[in-house]
Design an enzyme around this catalytic site. Structure first.
Site, PDB file in Angstrom:
ATOM      1  N   ARG A  63       0.977  -1.128   0.153  1.00 57.10           N
ATOM      2  CA  ARG A  63       0.058  -0.061   0.185  1.00 57.10           C
ATOM      3  C   ARG A  63       0.783   1.063   0.137  1.00 57.10           C
ATOM      4  O   ARG A  63       0.676   2.076  -0.521  1.00 57.10           O
ATOM      5  CB  ARG A  63      -1.574   0.358   1.233  1.00 57.10           C
ATOM      6  N   TYR A 116     -15.810  15.811 -16.262  1.00 54.60           N
ATOM      7  CA  TYR A 116     -16.250  15.176 -16.700  1.00 54.60           C
ATOM      8  C   TYR A 116     -17.647  14.632 -15.707  1.00 54.60           C
ATOM      9  O   TYR A 116     -16.983  14.980 -14.225  1.00 54.60           O
ATOM     10  CB  TYR A 116     -15.152  13.291 -15.944  1.00 54.60           C
ATOM     11  N   ASP A 189      -7.010  17.826 -15.501  1.00 56.11           N
ATOM     12  CA  ASP A 189      -7.587  16.034 -16.120  1.00 56.11           C
ATOM     13  C   ASP A 189      -7.420  15.834 -17.773  1.00 56.11           C
ATOM     14  O   ASP A 189      -7.764  16.542 -18.248  1.00 56.11           O
ATOM     15  CB  ASP A 189      -8.795  16.228 -15.468  1.00 56.11           C
ATOM     16  N   LYS A 214      -7.874   4.821 -19.568  1.00 56.56           N
ATOM     17  CA  LYS A 214      -8.212   5.054 -20.687  1.00 56.56           C
ATOM     18  C   LYS A 214      -7.123   4.789 -21.221  1.00 56.56           C
ATOM     19  O   LYS A 214      -6.548   3.552 -22.133  1.00 56.56           O
ATOM     20  CB  LYS A 214      -8.711   6.751 -20.410  1.00 56.56           C
TER      21      LYS A 214
HETATM   22  C1  LIG Z   1     -12.169  12.279 -18.161  1.00 51.78           C
HETATM   23  C2  LIG Z   1     -12.587  11.808 -16.837  1.00 51.78           C
HETATM   24  N1  LIG Z   1     -12.019  11.589 -16.077  1.00 51.78           N
HETATM   25  C3  LIG Z   1     -11.700  10.345 -15.116  1.00 51.78           C
HETATM   26  C4  LIG Z   1     -11.900   9.659 -15.562  1.00 51.78           C
HETATM   27  C5  LIG Z   1     -12.105   8.313 -14.371  1.00 51.78           C
HETATM   28  O1  LIG Z   1     -11.812   7.543 -14.582  1.00 51.78           O
HETATM   29  P1  LIG Z   1     -11.838   5.812 -13.900  1.00 51.78           P
HETATM   30  O2  LIG Z   1     -12.808   5.247 -14.686  1.00 51.78           O
HETATM   31  O3  LIG Z   1     -10.284   5.367 -13.835  1.00 51.78           O
HETATM   32  O4  LIG Z   1     -11.784   6.585 -12.588  1.00 51.78           O
HETATM   33  C6  LIG Z   1     -12.429   9.684 -16.144  1.00 51.78           C
HETATM   34  C7  LIG Z   1     -13.801   8.641 -17.119  1.00 51.78           C
HETATM   35  O5  LIG Z   1     -14.549   8.063 -17.746  1.00 51.78           O
HETATM   36  C8  LIG Z   1     -12.755  10.671 -17.339  1.00 51.78           C
HETATM   37  O6  LIG Z   1     -13.549  10.572 -18.755  1.00 51.78           O
END
Ligand SMILES: Cc1ncc(COP(=O)(O)O)c(C=O)c1O
Length: 410
Positions: A63, A116, A189, A214
């Site tokens: 961890r 998001y 992000d 992704k």
């Molecule tokens: C722009 C964006 N940020 C963060 C996330 C969150 O990622 P995770 O699904 O790996 O938690 C997503 C998920 O679709 C996303 O599209």
């Protein structure tokens, strides 16, 4: 007494000891091994205490740190040109820990209004509930961003490189300057872009987060999240992870490392196919508009040209129909995956007005820049001809639901 002299008498003891000895390897493995171990043994109790405290480098408990995860963190720091990086079990865990490392009750976050959905929910349902003030602003409007930060002390300005689902591109250099002028950290992000397409830290951001689920992983087979920045900030983020425990598994780190090795070739192909598909879509009757950062028609083409290596793999297009046209188009596709994710070898088409943005009426959708027939496409690695073939069939299938060609062009 050494192990070899005092042999265990019971079979179980023997089996446990025999099956726990990793061979010493003097030749570096070419692929990073999966250190599938929760614990790491030390020579003596003093070493264990020193490693656990962080007084000497090393591993004690996964961890805290794990060698496979460390390799991923180093790779991500390298790709973003950062001093350090930290990895998490998911992208949301990375965003949560990043923000928790920066704000306390009474502080304020200003976030992009297009963020998001789960990030919006995290800000509203977790941070605001804990006493953090959260305001959403249109960050394509730099005057509005400046005014929002001037109005009240702000600890974090939070942005996304490419907005979901409108594919709006933000100007990180301008926004970082605004954030810093008002004493706020600029956090980005970068999930929709990946470090191959855009490197926000080089444009002035303080921390960059990405869902590694992704483009970094790239194959829809692993969940993960990363954050990169200077060593001091990343140490604070890491401290949150140690206390909250959204640890990335070593096998997941291995898969993401494997994905990173082919990120550039995959993104080149994703972008080349996306550009060709976007150009083709722009010429189709029944398609009202196409939004892709690589197209000359993109509303913020100048920003994409300055800050992006290439247009990336995400595009959006709007059918000249109502809310029924989008799902009907998706149902007529044969070669895509019917899922809500992005950033994979598979092409994925989603209809935000009936999924992520279903709670908005048409007027609210319009206010968010989303037409009722908007479709978001994460372009995969399939052959362009097959995708065009598939999209042609789907357009024909929904033709009765679309407005007349004249209306469509209008
Ligand atoms: C722009 C964006 N940020 C963060 C996330 C969150 O990622 P995770 O699904 O790996 O938690 C997503 C998920 O679709 C996303 O599209």
């Amino acid at each position: 007494m050494p192990d070899d002299v005092r042999q265990p008498r019971g079979f179980s003891t023997r089996a446990i000891r025999a099956a726990s000895r990793a061979p010493r390897v003097d030749q570096q493995p070419t692929a990073v091994p999966i250190y599938q171990s929760a614990t790491f043994a030390t020579e003596d109790a003093a070493e264990l205490a020193a490693v656990t405290r962080g007084d000497v480098p090393g591993y004690s408990y996964s961890r805290l740190t794990n060698p496979t995860v460390t390799a991923l963190q180093d790779a991500v720091a390298d790709l973003h040109g950062a001093e350090a990086a930290f990895a998490f079990a998911t992208g949301m865990a990375a965003i949560h820990a990043t923000l928790l490392s920066l704000v306390r009750a009474g502080d304020r976050i200003v976030a992009t209004k297009n963020c998001y959905g789960s990030t919006r929910s995290l800000l509203v349902n977790v941070f605001a509930e804990l006493g953090v003030r959260v305001d959403f602003v249109d960050l394509t409007d730099h005057d509005a961003a400046d005014a929002a930060l001037a109005a009240e002390p702000t600890v974090v300005l939070y942005a996304e490189t490419i907005a979901n689902p409108t594919i709006v591109v933000l100007d990180h250099a301008a926004l970082a300057a605004i954030a810093h002028r008002h004493g706020a950290a600029y956090v980005v992000d970068n999930t929709f872009a990946s470090p191959y397409v855009c490197r926000p830290l080089e444009l002035g951001a303080d921390l960059v987060v990405e869902s590694a689920t992704k483009w970094l992983g790239g194959h829809s087979d692993v969940m993960g999240g990363v954050v990169a920045g200077d060593a001091r900030r990343i140490a604070l983020v890491g401290r949150v992870e140690v206390d909250t425990g959204a640890t990335l598994a070593p096998f997941s780190a291995f898969l993401i490392l494997r994905g990173i090795q082919t990120l550039a070739v995959r993104m080149d192909r994703h972008a080349a196919t996306a550009l060709a598909l976007a150009g083709w879509l722009e010429r189709q009757e029944g398609v009202r508009r196409v939004v892709y950062p690589g197209l000359p028609s993109h509303p913020r083409r100048d920003v994409a040209e300055r800050h992006f290596r290439l247009g990336g793999g995400m595009l959006a297009f709007e059918l000249a129909g109502g809310r029924d046209a989008g799902p009907a188009f998706i149902d007529a596709l044969r070669y895509t995956e019917l899922t809500a994710s992005l950033g994979s070898v598979h092409t994925m088409v989603v209809h935000p007005p009936t999924t992520s943005h279903r709670m908005l009426d048409d007027a609210e959708l319009a206010e968010a820049g989303i037409g009722p027939g908007l479709l978001r496409v994460s372009v995969g690695l399939e052959d362009l001809e097959d995708l065009i073939d598939d999209f042609t069939t789907a357009l024909e299938a929904v033709r009765p639901l679309l407005a007349t060609p004249a209306a469509a062009r209008g």
